[in-house]
Design a protein around this motif. Structure first.
Motif, PDB file in Angstrom:
ATOM      1  N   MET A 204      48.841  61.749  76.683  1.00  0.00           N
ATOM      2  CA  MET A 204      50.072  62.344  76.677  1.00  0.00           C
ATOM      3  C   MET A 204      51.155  61.413  76.253  1.00  0.00           C
ATOM      4  SD  MET A 204      50.640  64.820  80.297  1.00  0.00           S
ATOM      5  CE  MET A 204      50.330  63.179  81.235  1.00  0.00           C
ATOM      6  N   SER A 205      51.899  61.912  75.494  1.00  0.00           N
ATOM      7  CA  SER A 205      53.366  60.949  75.136  1.00  0.00           C
ATOM      8  C   SER A 205      54.520  61.568  75.596  1.00  0.00           C
ATOM      9  CB  SER A 205      53.166  61.101  73.734  1.00  0.00           C
ATOM     10  OG  SER A 205      52.114  60.453  73.160  1.00  0.00           O
ATOM     11  N   PHE A 206      55.717  61.087  75.527  1.00  0.00           N
ATOM     12  CA  PHE A 206      56.809  61.294  75.986  1.00  0.00           C
ATOM     13  C   PHE A 206      57.866  60.965  74.964  1.00  0.00           C
ATOM     14  CE2 PHE A 206      54.078  60.553  79.562  1.00  0.00           C
ATOM     15  CZ  PHE A 206      54.325  61.788  80.507  1.00  0.00           C
ATOM     16  N   LEU A 207      58.765  61.802  75.117  1.00  0.00           N
ATOM     17  CA  LEU A 207      59.993  61.709  73.984  1.00  0.00           C
ATOM     18  C   LEU A 207      61.366  62.015  74.958  1.00  0.00           C
ATOM     19  CD1 LEU A 207      61.222  61.698  71.059  1.00  0.00           C
ATOM     20  CD2 LEU A 207      61.069  64.116  71.262  1.00  0.00           C
ATOM     21  N   ASN A 208      62.336  61.246  74.667  1.00  0.00           N
ATOM     22  CA  ASN A 208      63.863  61.476  75.225  1.00  0.00           C
ATOM     23  C   ASN A 208      64.544  62.384  74.027  1.00  0.00           C
ATOM     24  OD1 ASN A 208      63.418  60.149  77.515  1.00  0.00           O
ATOM     25  ND2 ASN A 208      63.977  58.129  76.618  1.00  0.00           N
ATOM     26  N   HIS A 209      64.880  63.607  74.911  1.00  0.00           N
ATOM     27  CA  HIS A 209      65.659  64.594  74.043  1.00  0.00           C
ATOM     28  C   HIS A 209      66.678  65.215  74.645  1.00  0.00           C
ATOM     29  CE1 HIS A 209      66.120  67.779  70.981  1.00  0.00           C
ATOM     30  NE2 HIS A 209      66.196  68.524  71.765  1.00  0.00           N
ATOM     31  N   ASN A 210      68.110  64.712  74.386  1.00  0.00           N
ATOM     32  CA  ASN A 210      69.176  65.670  74.737  1.00  0.00           C
ATOM     33  C   ASN A 210      69.295  65.504  76.414  1.00  0.00           C
ATOM     34  OD1 ASN A 210      70.134  66.472  72.278  1.00  0.00           O
ATOM     35  ND2 ASN A 210      69.369  68.499  72.635  1.00  0.00           N
ATOM     36  N   GLY A 211      68.835  63.982  76.835  1.00  0.00           N
ATOM     37  CA  GLY A 211      69.244  63.721  78.180  1.00  0.00           C
ATOM     38  C   GLY A 211      67.869  64.110  79.097  1.00  0.00           C
ATOM     39  N   ARG A 212      66.918  64.703  78.513  1.00  0.00           N
ATOM     40  CA  ARG A 212      65.585  65.086  79.045  1.00  0.00           C
ATOM     41  C   ARG A 212      64.454  64.292  78.620  1.00  0.00           C
ATOM     42  NH1 ARG A 212      64.048  69.390  77.693  1.00  0.00           N
ATOM     43  NH2 ARG A 212      62.473  69.630  79.358  1.00  0.00           N
ATOM     44  N   THR A 213      63.310  64.261  79.420  1.00  0.00           N
ATOM     45  CA  THR A 213      62.054  63.767  79.005  1.00  0.00           C
ATOM     46  C   THR A 213      61.117  64.960  78.627  1.00  0.00           C
ATOM     47  OG1 THR A 213      62.309  61.901  80.147  1.00  0.00           O
ATOM     48  CG2 THR A 213      60.071  62.215  79.640  1.00  0.00           C
ATOM     49  N   ILE A 214      60.525  64.900  77.481  1.00  0.00           N
ATOM     50  CA  ILE A 214      59.461  66.140  77.045  1.00  0.00           C
ATOM     51  C   ILE A 214      58.329  65.571  77.002  1.00  0.00           C
ATOM     52  CG2 ILE A 214      58.777  67.540  75.144  1.00  0.00           C
ATOM     53  CD1 ILE A 214      61.732  67.791  74.019  1.00  0.00           C
ATOM     54  N   CYS A 215      57.364  65.907  77.763  1.00  0.00           N
ATOM     55  CA  CYS A 215      55.936  65.654  77.562  1.00  0.00           C
ATOM     56  C   CYS A 215      55.289  66.466  76.333  1.00  0.00           C
ATOM     57  CB  CYS A 215      55.202  65.821  78.929  1.00  0.00           C
ATOM     58  SG  CYS A 215      53.649  65.481  78.946  1.00  0.00           S
ATOM     59  N   TYR A 216      54.594  65.720  75.503  1.00  0.00           N
ATOM     60  CA  TYR A 216      53.560  66.393  74.376  1.00  0.00           C
ATOM     61  C   TYR A 216      52.484  65.494  74.179  1.00  0.00           C
ATOM     62  CZ  TYR A 216      55.290  62.528  71.357  1.00  0.00           C
ATOM     63  OH  TYR A 216      55.424  61.419  70.477  1.00  0.00           O
ATOM     64  N   ARG A 217      51.580  66.226  73.491  1.00  0.00           N
ATOM     65  CA  ARG A 217      50.436  65.694  72.855  1.00  0.00           C
ATOM     66  C   ARG A 217      50.317  65.767  71.480  1.00  0.00           C
ATOM     67  NH1 ARG A 217      45.543  68.089  76.234  1.00  0.00           N
ATOM     68  NH2 ARG A 217      46.922  70.049  76.113  1.00  0.00           N
ATOM     69  N   LEU A 218      50.211  64.761  70.695  1.00  0.00           N
ATOM     70  CA  LEU A 218      50.001  64.699  69.182  1.00  0.00           C
ATOM     71  C   LEU A 218      48.384  64.309  68.874  1.00  0.00           C
ATOM     72  CD1 LEU A 218      51.229  65.559  66.402  1.00  0.00           C
ATOM     73  CD2 LEU A 218      51.881  63.360  66.347  1.00  0.00           C
ATOM     74  N   LEU A 219      47.806  65.269  68.608  1.00  0.00           N
ATOM     75  CA  LEU A 219      46.215  65.001  68.471  1.00  0.00           C
ATOM     76  C   LEU A 219      45.581  65.340  66.958  1.00  0.00           C
ATOM     77  CD1 LEU A 219      45.186  66.691  71.662  1.00  0.00           C
ATOM     78  CD2 LEU A 219      45.599  64.371  71.404  1.00  0.00           C
ATOM     79  N   GLY A 220      44.801  64.361  66.383  1.00  0.00           N
ATOM     80  CA  GLY A 220      43.901  64.762  65.265  1.00  0.00           C
ATOM     81  C   GLY A 220      44.473  63.728  63.999  1.00  0.00           C
ATOM     82  N   ASP A 221      44.111  64.256  62.890  1.00  0.00           N
ATOM     83  CA  ASP A 221      44.160  63.324  61.617  1.00  0.00           C
ATOM     84  C   ASP A 221      45.650  63.587  60.976  1.00  0.00           C
ATOM     85  OD1 ASP A 221      44.206  62.146  59.212  1.00  0.00           O
ATOM     86  OD2 ASP A 221      42.092  62.984  58.589  1.00  0.00           O
ATOM     87  N   SER A 222      46.411  62.575  60.878  1.00  0.00           N
ATOM     88  CA  SER A 222      47.781  62.686  60.346  1.00  0.00           C
ATOM     89  C   SER A 222      47.791  63.144  58.799  1.00  0.00           C
ATOM     90  CB  SER A 222      48.497  61.236  60.126  1.00  0.00           C
ATOM     91  OG  SER A 222      47.940  60.349  59.739  1.00  0.00           O
ATOM     92  N   GLU A 223      46.751  63.290  58.147  1.00  0.00           N
ATOM     93  CA  GLU A 223      46.517  63.818  56.755  1.00  0.00           C
ATOM     94  C   GLU A 223      46.411  65.441  56.842  1.00  0.00           C
ATOM     95  OE1 GLU A 223      47.026  62.104  54.126  1.00  0.00           O
ATOM     96  OE2 GLU A 223      47.470  60.339  55.599  1.00  0.00           O
TER      97      GLU A 223
END
Length: 262
Positions: free
Chosen positions: A1-20
């Motif tokens: 899992m990864s986390f992002l600060n966005h508009n005063g909140r923390t969003i939990c997300y997953r980014l999986l796979g080949d960037s191409e």
């Protein structure tokens, strides 16, 4: 899992796979988490880079702040767009179920240049009634999600799943019960107001609509009406399936999605 600060909140997300590979963004139903997509990931990652996230107060994303006002479909669409930017994608495929489909409609209506395609499952241009959603919001604030999960979760699945997979229901009751009451209530109120009937006519995004024959929340008629409003092909209705096909028939849904996007 990864986390992002966005508009005063923390969003939990997953980014999986080949960037191409092209990016596919997934949005889960109300009361659930990004885990609804897990059984589809092996099939999807062969063709796509996949991004999924938890909505406000769901999963590991932080709650909607007290005093921050209402949640709108555009607030949630902005989360998707921000996460796509994190992934480095100017345009992406989108798939959303239930409230995830509402996010998809907002993206189609206002941000079509960012979409390659949209797959909307078990959703509608309008879902339910203002009165019903406001009542649920009031009940959640009064009783709490943990107390209401036993009533709500069985509505997500078709009769076969409810009868044969009791552990599945028990598990999702636990997950729902851990959600944030305030965020959930605000999302209920948002759904009561959301109306895309006149917002999808001029869309230029290919749309695939799917539903379940046993879906009480967004029955096939909701998808058929959405097809008319968006000038899309008739929806595919999956027999015996309820509100969350990514859990009840993940292999079938993945296959249909890959054929549509392929």
């Amino acid at each position: 899992m990864s986390f992002l600060n966005h508009n005063g909140r923390t969003i939990c997300y997953r980014l999986l796979g080949d960037s191409e590979k092209p990016l596919l963004v997934l949005a889960h139903p109300l009361g659930m988490t990004q885990g609804v997509w897990d059984d589809m990931l092996p099939a999807l990652l062969g063709k796509f880079r996949v991004l999924a996230w938890d909505l406000p107060g769901h999963g590991a994303s932080s709650a909607w702040p007290e005093g921050a006002g209402k949640i709108t479909p555009d607030d949630l669409a902005q989360e998707a767009l921000t996460l796509a930017q994190v992934a480095g994608a100017k345009a992406f495929h989108f798939t959303g179920t239930s409230i995830g489909g509402v996010i998809g409609q907002q993206l189609v209506s206002e941000y079509s240049d960012n979409l390659i395609s949209a797959t909307l499952t078990n959703t509608g241009a309008i879902i339910g009634t203002v009165e019903a959603w406001n009542l649920r919001a009031s009940n959640v604030r009064g009783k709490g999600l943990a107390a209401m999960a036993g009533e709500i979760v069985p509505r997500w699945f078709g009769p076969a799943a409810c009868k044969e997979q009791t552990a599945l229901l028990d598990g999702w009751k636990v997950i729902m019960g851990r959600g944030d009451d305030h965020s959930y209530a605000l999302l209920c109120e948002m759904l009561g107001k959301a109306d895309f009937r006149e917002k999808l006519k001029d869309r230029n995004v290919p749309i695939l609509l799917l539903g379940g024959s046993e879906d009480a929340a967004t029955p096939p008629e909701s998808l058929k009406a959405l097809a008319q409003f968006s000038h899309s092909p008739d929806p595919l209705i999956l027999e015996g399936i309820g509100h969350v096909p990514s859990i009840e028939c993940p292999a079938l849904l993945a296959d249909l999605l890959l054929k549509h996007l392929g």
